[in-house]
Design a protein around this motif. Structure first.
Motif, PDB file in Angstrom:
ATOM      1  N   TRP A  97       0.838  -1.197   0.000  1.00 45.52           N
ATOM      2  CA  TRP A  97       0.000   0.000   0.000  1.00 45.52           C
ATOM      3  C   TRP A  97       0.879   1.255   0.000  1.00 45.52           C
ATOM      4  O   TRP A  97       0.593   2.212  -0.744  1.00 45.52           O
ATOM      5  CB  TRP A  97      -0.926  -0.015   1.210  1.00 45.52           C
ATOM      6  CG  TRP A  97      -1.921   1.119   1.228  1.00 45.52           C
ATOM      7  CD1 TRP A  97      -2.416   1.798   0.147  1.00 45.52           C
ATOM      8  CD2 TRP A  97      -2.536   1.704   2.371  1.00 45.52           C
ATOM      9  NE1 TRP A  97      -3.312   2.761   0.553  1.00 45.52           N
ATOM     10  CE2 TRP A  97      -3.403   2.725   1.912  1.00 45.52           C
ATOM     11  CE3 TRP A  97      -2.448   1.446   3.742  1.00 45.52           C
ATOM     12  CZ2 TRP A  97      -4.176   3.499   2.784  1.00 45.52           C
ATOM     13  CZ3 TRP A  97      -3.228   2.212   4.607  1.00 45.52           C
ATOM     14  CH2 TRP A  97      -4.070   3.231   4.141  1.00 45.52           C
ATOM     15  N   ALA A  98       1.930   1.249   0.789  1.00 48.64           N
ATOM     16  CA  ALA A  98       2.841   2.397   0.805  1.00 48.64           C
ATOM     17  C   ALA A  98       3.432   2.636  -0.578  1.00 48.64           C
ATOM     18  O   ALA A  98       3.531   3.782  -1.050  1.00 48.64           O
ATOM     19  CB  ALA A  98       3.946   2.165   1.835  1.00 48.64           C
ATOM     20  N   GLN A  99       3.812   1.558  -1.260  1.00 52.58           N
ATOM     21  CA  GLN A  99       4.372   1.700  -2.595  1.00 52.58           C
ATOM     22  C   GLN A  99       3.323   2.200  -3.582  1.00 52.58           C
ATOM     23  O   GLN A  99       3.605   3.046  -4.444  1.00 52.58           O
ATOM     24  CB  GLN A  99       4.930   0.359  -3.080  1.00 52.58           C
ATOM     25  CG  GLN A  99       5.640   0.429  -4.428  1.00 52.58           C
ATOM     26  CD  GLN A  99       6.864   1.322  -4.387  1.00 52.58           C
ATOM     27  OE1 GLN A  99       7.720   1.182  -3.511  1.00 52.58           O
ATOM     28  NE2 GLN A  99       6.954   2.260  -5.322  1.00 52.58           N
ATOM     29  N   PHE A 100       2.115   1.688  -3.452  1.00 55.33           N
ATOM     30  CA  PHE A 100       1.030   2.130  -4.345  1.00 55.33           C
ATOM     31  C   PHE A 100       0.795   3.632  -4.187  1.00 55.33           C
ATOM     32  O   PHE A 100       0.601   4.346  -5.182  1.00 55.33           O
ATOM     33  CB  PHE A 100      -0.252   1.357  -4.036  1.00 55.33           C
ATOM     34  CG  PHE A 100      -1.408   1.729  -4.927  1.00 55.33           C
ATOM     35  CD1 PHE A 100      -1.580   1.106  -6.155  1.00 55.33           C
ATOM     36  CD2 PHE A 100      -2.318   2.709  -4.541  1.00 55.33           C
ATOM     37  CE1 PHE A 100      -2.641   1.461  -6.975  1.00 55.33           C
ATOM     38  CE2 PHE A 100      -3.372   3.067  -5.360  1.00 55.33           C
ATOM     39  CZ  PHE A 100      -3.535   2.437  -6.588  1.00 55.33           C
ATOM     40  N   LYS A 101       0.825   4.132  -2.953  1.00 53.63           N
ATOM     41  CA  LYS A 101       0.610   5.566  -2.743  1.00 53.63           C
ATOM     42  C   LYS A 101       1.747   6.397  -3.331  1.00 53.63           C
ATOM     43  O   LYS A 101       1.508   7.499  -3.849  1.00 53.63           O
ATOM     44  CB  LYS A 101       0.448   5.842  -1.243  1.00 53.63           C
ATOM     45  CG  LYS A 101      -0.881   5.356  -0.683  1.00 53.63           C
ATOM     46  CD  LYS A 101      -1.131   5.821   0.732  1.00 53.63           C
ATOM     47  CE  LYS A 101      -0.288   5.081   1.738  1.00 53.63           C
ATOM     48  NZ  LYS A 101      -0.676   5.423   3.140  1.00 53.63           N
ATOM     49  N   LEU A 102       2.948   5.872  -3.276  1.00 51.52           N
ATOM     50  CA  LEU A 102       4.068   6.578  -3.910  1.00 51.52           C
ATOM     51  C   LEU A 102       3.902   6.625  -5.424  1.00 51.52           C
ATOM     52  O   LEU A 102       4.171   7.644  -6.071  1.00 51.52           O
ATOM     53  CB  LEU A 102       5.382   5.892  -3.552  1.00 51.52           C
ATOM     54  CG  LEU A 102       5.889   6.066  -2.127  1.00 51.52           C
ATOM     55  CD1 LEU A 102       7.129   5.202  -1.893  1.00 51.52           C
ATOM     56  CD2 LEU A 102       6.207   7.546  -1.851  1.00 51.52           C
ATOM     57  N   ASP A 103       3.469   5.508  -5.998  1.00 49.76           N
ATOM     58  CA  ASP A 103       3.302   5.436  -7.453  1.00 49.76           C
ATOM     59  C   ASP A 103       2.055   6.174  -7.932  1.00 49.76           C
ATOM     60  O   ASP A 103       1.990   6.599  -9.098  1.00 49.76           O
ATOM     61  CB  ASP A 103       3.200   3.970  -7.896  1.00 49.76           C
ATOM     62  CG  ASP A 103       4.495   3.200  -7.664  1.00 49.76           C
ATOM     63  OD1 ASP A 103       5.543   3.852  -7.489  1.00 49.76           O
ATOM     64  OD2 ASP A 103       4.442   1.954  -7.643  1.00 49.76           O
TER      65      ASP A 103
END
Length: 348
Positions: free
Chosen positions: A17-23
């Motif tokens: 989820w953290a990576q998705f928010k960055l992307d």
């Protein structure tokens, strides 16, 4: 490396989820949950740590008592949505009552019908100092959210969170699969004549749902099989023309949007209408509506007899037959429908 390329052993839900928010910095949590093949509630739970500064705090399931304290928050923003429509209304929770599986909020601004059997999880969420209370069904899908505004009582919010803080602050959340709806009864097995006669004999709009149960018909099936003089198929841009006509005339209207656990109602005029990408929007100071027009598969003009005469509404459905939005003229029980609304909606 993209989110989907991360090894399973590394890509915990919180990390993904953290990576998705960055992307996708402008994406909503609902979109993240769909992309990550999980639910909003499960994503929020990953942020529960039990620490005083935790971004997310799990709440107890004593929703009746919790809802009874919402008026202490003062002016807030209530949000209820489905996949295709978002309904946001600012105001104060007033006349809150919960009796068994049903709840009501009957304020002048915040007007809700609550189906508490579908409320299973609650969280207090602090997202970059935007604080909210969020409630979810057993499958982790949102049923209702309450956001603080600049006029809210922040101290009362902190007291509420402290009072209803759950003992279990585990980041893991056990959800159940989304319930599947029953298949429609075949048209050939419906007593269409009896159904039409019973529809014509209605005296209260609220009796319509009992009528559907009695004859075993779904909402869209009822519209197909209903009395031809009381139902009419409209084109799917009728909602735009209807809202624009209401805005031009200043007519007070009612817009109903439902999740599985809540029906939220706006009563009043609409003014600022804007098309932005796939979304058609009402952007007024105290009321916002966001409708994804491409999801509207069926639009119907529906007439229901009452003791005060016919009540006219516009009903929108998606391709799965799920109701997206109900559009009425402003009215109160025991008072005839406004002539101006009847003229507006029948002109569409």
């Amino acid at each position: 490396m993209s989110v989907t390329d991360l090894p399973t052993s590394v890509a915990t839900l919180a990390e993904r989820w953290a990576q998705f928010k960055l992307d996708n910095p402008k994406s909503r949590i609902r979109d993240a949950a769909r992309h990550l093949e999980t639910s909003e509630a499960e994503l929020l739970a990953t942020q529960c740590s039990g620490q005083p500064n935790a971004a997310v705090v799990r709440l107890t399931a004593d929703f009746a008592a919790l809802l009874g304290q919402i008026p202490t928050l003062g002016r807030v923003m209530a949000l209820t949505r489905n996949d295709s429509v978002v309904h946001e209304r600012k105001g104060t929770y007033e006349k809150v009552s919960v009796k068994g599986p049903m709840g009501l909020v009957l304020g002048e601004d915040i007007d809700l019908r609550l189906f508490i059997t579908h409320w299973h999880f609650g969280f207090a969420v602090n997202e970059n100092e935007r604080r909210s209370l969020q409630f979810f069904a057993q499958d982790g899908e949102a049923v209702h959210k309450i956001y603080l505004t600049e006029d809210s009582n922040a101290g009362a919010y902190e007291e509420l969170v402290s009072r209803f803080r759950a003992a279990d602050q585990s980041p893991a959340l056990a959800t159940l699969p989304t319930p599947t709806g029953a298949a429609d009864t075949p048209d050939a097995d419906i007593d269409v004549t009896g159904f039409r006669d019973a529809w014509r004999a209605l005296t209260d709009t609220h009796d319509f749902f009992g009528l559907l149960r009695t004859y075993g018909v779904s909402r869209t099936q009822a519209l197909r099989l209903g009395p031809p003089e009381l139902v009419q198929r409209l084109d799917n841009r009728a909602i735009v023309r209807g809202l624009e006509a209401a805005a031009t005339s200043g007519l007070s209207i009612m817009l109903f949007v439902a999740s599985r656990g809540c029906i939220q109602i706006h009563t009043g005029p609409v003014q600022h209408l804007v098309m932005a990408g796939p979304w058609y929007n009402v952007l007024d100071p105290d009321f916002n509506l966001h409708l994804k027009l491409g999801d509207v598969a069926e639009t119907w003009l529906v007439k229901k007899p009452t003791t005060e005469g016919l009540v006219h509404s516009m009903e929108l459905y998606d391709a799965q037959g799920r109701n997206l939005l109900l559009f009425f003229g402003k009215r109160k029980p025991g008072i005839p429908e406004q002539d101006a609304w009847r003229e507006l909606v029948t002109s569409l």
